[in-house]
Scaffold this motif. Structure first.
Motif, PDB file in Angstrom:
ATOM      1  N   LYS A 168      -4.167 -11.827   9.944  1.00  0.00           N
ATOM      2  CA  LYS A 168      -4.908 -10.588  10.194  1.00  0.00           C
ATOM      3  C   LYS A 168      -3.979  -9.370  10.136  1.00  0.00           C
ATOM      4  CE  LYS A 168      -8.663 -12.790  12.736  1.00  0.00           C
ATOM      5  NZ  LYS A 168      -9.372 -12.953  14.015  1.00  0.00           N
ATOM      6  N   TYR A 169      -2.739  -9.521  10.583  1.00  0.00           N
ATOM      7  CA  TYR A 169      -1.752  -8.449  10.429  1.00  0.00           C
ATOM      8  C   TYR A 169      -1.544  -8.156   8.943  1.00  0.00           C
ATOM      9  CZ  TYR A 169      -0.300  -8.511  15.355  1.00  0.00           C
ATOM     10  OH  TYR A 169      -0.270  -8.393  16.714  1.00  0.00           O
ATOM     11  N   GLN A 170      -1.467  -9.233   8.158  1.00  0.00           N
ATOM     12  CA  GLN A 170      -1.238  -9.067   6.723  1.00  0.00           C
ATOM     13  C   GLN A 170      -2.416  -8.371   6.049  1.00  0.00           C
ATOM     14  OE1 GLN A 170       1.462  -9.410   5.274  1.00  0.00           O
ATOM     15  NE2 GLN A 170       2.711 -10.925   6.337  1.00  0.00           N
ATOM     16  N   LEU A 202      -3.319  -1.025   3.779  1.00  0.00           N
ATOM     17  CA  LEU A 202      -2.534   0.212   3.785  1.00  0.00           C
ATOM     18  C   LEU A 202      -1.597   0.303   2.583  1.00  0.00           C
ATOM     19  CD1 LEU A 202      -1.755   0.443   7.611  1.00  0.00           C
ATOM     20  CD2 LEU A 202      -3.280   1.915   6.296  1.00  0.00           C
ATOM     21  N   GLU A 203      -1.350  -0.801   1.917  1.00  0.00           N
ATOM     22  CA  GLU A 203      -0.568  -0.753   0.671  1.00  0.00           C
ATOM     23  C   GLU A 203      -1.336  -0.023  -0.427  1.00  0.00           C
ATOM     24  OE1 GLU A 203       2.222  -4.789   0.903  1.00  0.00           O
ATOM     25  OE2 GLU A 203       0.212  -4.875   0.005  1.00  0.00           O
ATOM     26  N   GLN A 204      -2.663  -0.030  -0.316  1.00  0.00           N
ATOM     27  CA  GLN A 204      -3.490   0.615  -1.335  1.00  0.00           C
ATOM     28  C   GLN A 204      -3.565   2.120  -1.121  1.00  0.00           C
ATOM     29  OE1 GLN A 204      -4.360  -1.794  -3.536  1.00  0.00           O
ATOM     30  NE2 GLN A 204      -3.390  -3.159  -2.023  1.00  0.00           N
ATOM     31  N   GLU A 205      -3.686   2.546   0.162  1.00  0.00           N
ATOM     32  CA  GLU A 205      -3.853   3.967   0.452  1.00  0.00           C
ATOM     33  C   GLU A 205      -3.700   4.221   1.949  1.00  0.00           C
ATOM     34  OE1 GLU A 205      -7.959   5.279  -0.105  1.00  0.00           O
ATOM     35  OE2 GLU A 205      -8.598   3.170  -0.049  1.00  0.00           O
ATOM     36  N   MET A 206      -3.543   5.494   2.308  1.00  0.00           N
ATOM     37  CA  MET A 206      -3.516   5.907   3.700  1.00  0.00           C
ATOM     38  C   MET A 206      -4.937   5.829   4.262  1.00  0.00           C
ATOM     39  SD  MET A 206      -2.242   9.588   5.218  1.00  0.00           S
ATOM     40  CE  MET A 206      -0.739   9.504   4.259  1.00  0.00           C
ATOM     41  N   THR A 254     -11.160   3.904  11.300  1.00  0.00           N
ATOM     42  CA  THR A 254     -12.479   3.461  10.832  1.00  0.00           C
ATOM     43  C   THR A 254     -12.400   2.901   9.416  1.00  0.00           C
ATOM     44  OG1 THR A 254     -13.566   5.109  12.224  1.00  0.00           O
ATOM     45  CG2 THR A 254     -14.864   4.176  10.432  1.00  0.00           C
ATOM     46  N   ASP A 255     -11.575   3.513   8.571  1.00  0.00           N
ATOM     47  CA  ASP A 255     -11.387   2.988   7.213  1.00  0.00           C
ATOM     48  C   ASP A 255     -10.806   1.569   7.249  1.00  0.00           C
ATOM     49  OD1 ASP A 255     -12.273   5.352   6.060  1.00  0.00           O
ATOM     50  OD2 ASP A 255     -10.261   6.210   5.959  1.00  0.00           O
ATOM     51  N   ILE A 256      -9.826   1.371   8.114  1.00  0.00           N
ATOM     52  CA  ILE A 256      -9.221   0.041   8.253  1.00  0.00           C
ATOM     53  C   ILE A 256     -10.281  -0.965   8.700  1.00  0.00           C
ATOM     54  CG2 ILE A 256      -7.519  -1.341   9.512  1.00  0.00           C
ATOM     55  CD1 ILE A 256      -5.825   1.210   9.779  1.00  0.00           C
ATOM     56  N   LEU A 257     -11.093  -0.555   9.662  1.00  0.00           N
ATOM     57  CA  LEU A 257     -12.157  -1.412  10.183  1.00  0.00           C
ATOM     58  C   LEU A 257     -13.069  -1.897   9.055  1.00  0.00           C
ATOM     59  CD1 LEU A 257     -13.406  -2.317  13.007  1.00  0.00           C
ATOM     60  CD2 LEU A 257     -14.986  -0.412  12.698  1.00  0.00           C
TER      61      LEU A 257
END
Length: 671
Positions: free
Chosen positions: A356-358, A364-368, A372-375
């Protein structure tokens, strides 16, 4: 300021004649601008050690506390004394919090309580810089330490503020529960020339008992037979929200005056129950450990645990809410053969898996991204994402970037390899703590001495206040009468669905059973996922009894059922049979406007809500106008689907929408 001078002010402002010696030691050091860690038992009066100096200092004292109940209680008491005190927390509107921040910046507030999580808020960050701070207080300071029993990542941010404070500005950290390891960790984080004041943790007014049982049924039977015989009022702690509901309903069936409490209740209900506890409105409150911390009630006469806590620290913290007035209080812990499973699962799941960390790193490797975006991208529970963020920031893998009022996250460009050493060590330590809780249960020596020794308070005292040192042993006596009474309860235990919303005409509904409480969950699973055929007739019978009991005074005009994402006509067929039994007409006009995914694939409540947003309509406009509707589904989890349909039906003119389901489970987190 001398002690006599301080005690004169103490009498004038708080109505208290004098300080304890240890209180004065802490207060005097704070008044001199020192940094202090105060470890004292519950009921000692730790809050006075920062409230009094706050009234002496010219500026504002900020108190970081994770306990909204404590904030409310303390602000109410301070205000009654004429001391300007306010709190900032998530249960207030943004407008209210903004007004309070403005008043603090203008110097109109003497004592300001704030939840650590609010430090994420850009408005607070700006205010903290411009506020005339006199002192910073960290309440429940064990939450700072990953080795503490209630670590919260947001507490780490307090340390960032503390490090920016000028020399001579006092910092006070207080807790009732800190092992030597936690004490050392807190001291290292706060830094500076820190003085540690550790008091005596002995509570000799406690009567401590461990009650062996062979099953959860025996726990319920003992409580049903004996709770009214307990002195005064008290708290029964359970391990899960579902257990809270079960024990509350069982005790109600036994004629006990009781209320249930957990973190899933709305703020208004929590306040009402907290106030009822203070005024002894009920014999007992059945709760998860969400209730109690920060509640300053001196006369709680008993605390009973139906579930083994994760550690002796957890246990001491929770039982410490009893007997603050020094009078005799009864402390009981049930223990059965399978009770270790739940705390073990809590420990195992405290840290998300490395995978899940990965997932977060890869996103985040794709974009900042914002939180909520991460979710949305990784489909994890919100609390898991927050733990992962905190750990990745600590390891220097990601960083926060502020864009106006928006906080975003990006990779630092350093290694993305996660160091799991600290995770593994923490898990090992917590398992050792759980082993010590087992040792407490099994010990033949003084239970109070065991707890004090564990917490680092080796005190030369003759302990005679437990079932190993003079008090009688407690045993459960099961009779056919009580076995039959409990069996009847299980057949007629219909969980309430608390779902009333101000934005729709939804009312609280009912479930025929808890998912997993009986064979209901396995039957549903077999029918839905193992081609087990239609839901059997016994579920229809249970369901109709639940509806008749919950809505005895309501005459429904029609039944609608939730259209499926999958699994064909299972719910449709069930609704038709239930409608026939209830003699309520069933309509098939509730349909989907678009394809949705199965709700079970989404981890967070926010994603569940987005999955069904604007996904339903009626193909017969006018059907529900002015009508009372029974809305049927098979399983109630987060409630997102029912809420969305309730909103749509309200807009279509429905007078009342009552959800009814076969089984209720516990939903996910909220955003």
């Amino acid at each position: 300021m001398t002690r006599p001078e301080a005690q004169l002010l103490l009498k004038q402002r708080f109505g208290i004649p004098s300080f304890y010696d240890r209180q004065w030691e802490a207060v005097s050091r704070v008044l001199k601008g020192e940094r202090v860690l105060l470890i004292e038992k519950t009921g000692f009066g730790k809050s006075l050690c920062f409230q009094f100096p706050a009234t002496v200092f010219s500026g504002t004292t900020v108190i970081f506390s994770p306990l909204i109940a404590l904030m409310r209680d303390q602000v109410k008491k301070l205000s009654s004394l004429g001391i300007s005190a306010r709190c900032i927390n998530s249960e207030q509107t943004e407008e209210e919090n903004t007004d309070i921040i403005r008043e603090a910046k203008e110097g109109k507030i003497k004592i300001l309580y704030i939840a650590p999580e609010r430090q994420e808020n850009s408005e607070w960050i700006e205010a903290a810089v411009n506020m005339n701070l006199s002192m910073v207080v960290v309440d429940e300071a064990h939450c700072i330490s990953v080795w503490g029993h209630d670590f919260r990542p947001a507490f780490r941010r307090i340390i960032n503020l503390v490090k920016l404070l000028p020399p001579g500005l006092p910092v006070l950290a207080v807790t009732a529960t800190a092992t030597k390891r936690v004490e050392k960790d807190i001291a290292e984080q706060i830094g500076g020339n820190l003085t540690i004041l550790r008091g005596n943790l002995l509570r000799d007014n406690f009567k401590l008992f461990v009650v062996p049982v062979s099953s959860d049924d025996e726990k319920m039977i003992w409580l049903g037979k004996n709770i009214e015989k307990m002195p005064g009022t008290g708290i029964i702690y359970t391990g899960t929200r579902t257990d809270t509901d079960l024990y509350t309903k069982w005790l109600e069936r036994c004629g006990v005056s009781v209320r249930g409490y957990n973190a899933g209740l709305d703020a208004e209900s929590r306040v009402e129950i907290e106030n009822g506890l203070m005024s002894n409105r009920w014999k007992c409150i059945v709760s998860t450990n969400a209730l109690g911390m920060g509640i300053d009630k001196p006369d709680i006469r008993f605390i009973i645990h139906t579930q083994m806590p994760q550690s002796p620290v957890h246990y001491y913290q929770e039982i410490g809410r009893a007997g603050r007035d020094g009078e005799t209080s009864y402390i009981m812990l049930f223990h059965g053969p399978d009770d270790r499973r739940l705390p073990e699962s809590f420990i195992e799941n405290a840290r998300p898996s490395v995978q899940k960390y990965q997932k977060v790193i890869h996103a985040l490797e794709q974009e900042m991204l914002t939180e909520t975006d991460i979710l949305r991208k990784v489909n994890l529970k919100l609390n898991q994402i927050r733990v992962i963020k905190a750990d990745l920031i600590d390891q220097g893998i990601i960083r926060e970037v502020q864009f106006g009022k928006q906080k975003m996250y990006e990779l630092t460009g350093k290694s993305t390899k996660i160091d799991t050493t600290s995770f593994d060590e923490l898990r090992k330590t917590k398992m050792q703590d759980l082993d010590q809780m087992t040792a407490y249960i099994q010990t033949g020596e003084s239970r109070m001495k065991f707890l004090c020794d564990y917490l680092g308070d080796s005190y030369d005292h003759n302990y005679t206040n437990c079932d190993n040192t003079g008090e009688r042993k407690v045993r459960v006596q099961v009779t056919p009468e009580w076995t039959e009474k409990l069996a009847d309860f299980k057949l007629n235990c219909f969980p309430v669905i608390e779902i009333e919303l101000k934005t729709s005409n939804l009312v609280s509904g009912v479930a025929a059973s808890f998912y997993g409480f009986s064979q209901v969950g396995s039957v549903l699973h077999r029918c839905k996922y193992e081609q087990g055929g239609e839901f059997p007739d016994f579920l229809v019978e249970m369901f109709t009894r639940a509806v008749k009991q919950q809505f005895a005074g309501t005459r429904f005009d029609l039944i609608l059922y939730v259209p499926p994402s999958n699994h064909g006509d299972l719910v449709k067929s069930f609704a038709v049979r239930a409608g026939s039994a209830l003699r309520i007409p069933v309509y098939h006009e509730l349909v989907k406007t678009r394809v949705t995914q199965q709700q079970k694939i989404f981890e967070s409540a926010k994603l569940k809500s987005e999955n069904v947003k604007d996904a339903f309509t009626l193909i017969a406009p006018g059907l529900v106008k002015g009508k009372k509707i029974l809305l049927i589904d098979d399983i109630y989890d987060s409630g997102a689907t029912v809420k969305e349909i309730g909103k749509m039906l309200t807009l279509q003119g429905a007078e009342l929408i009552a959800p009814a389901v076969i089984a209720k489970t516990v939903g996910g987190d909220t955003l």
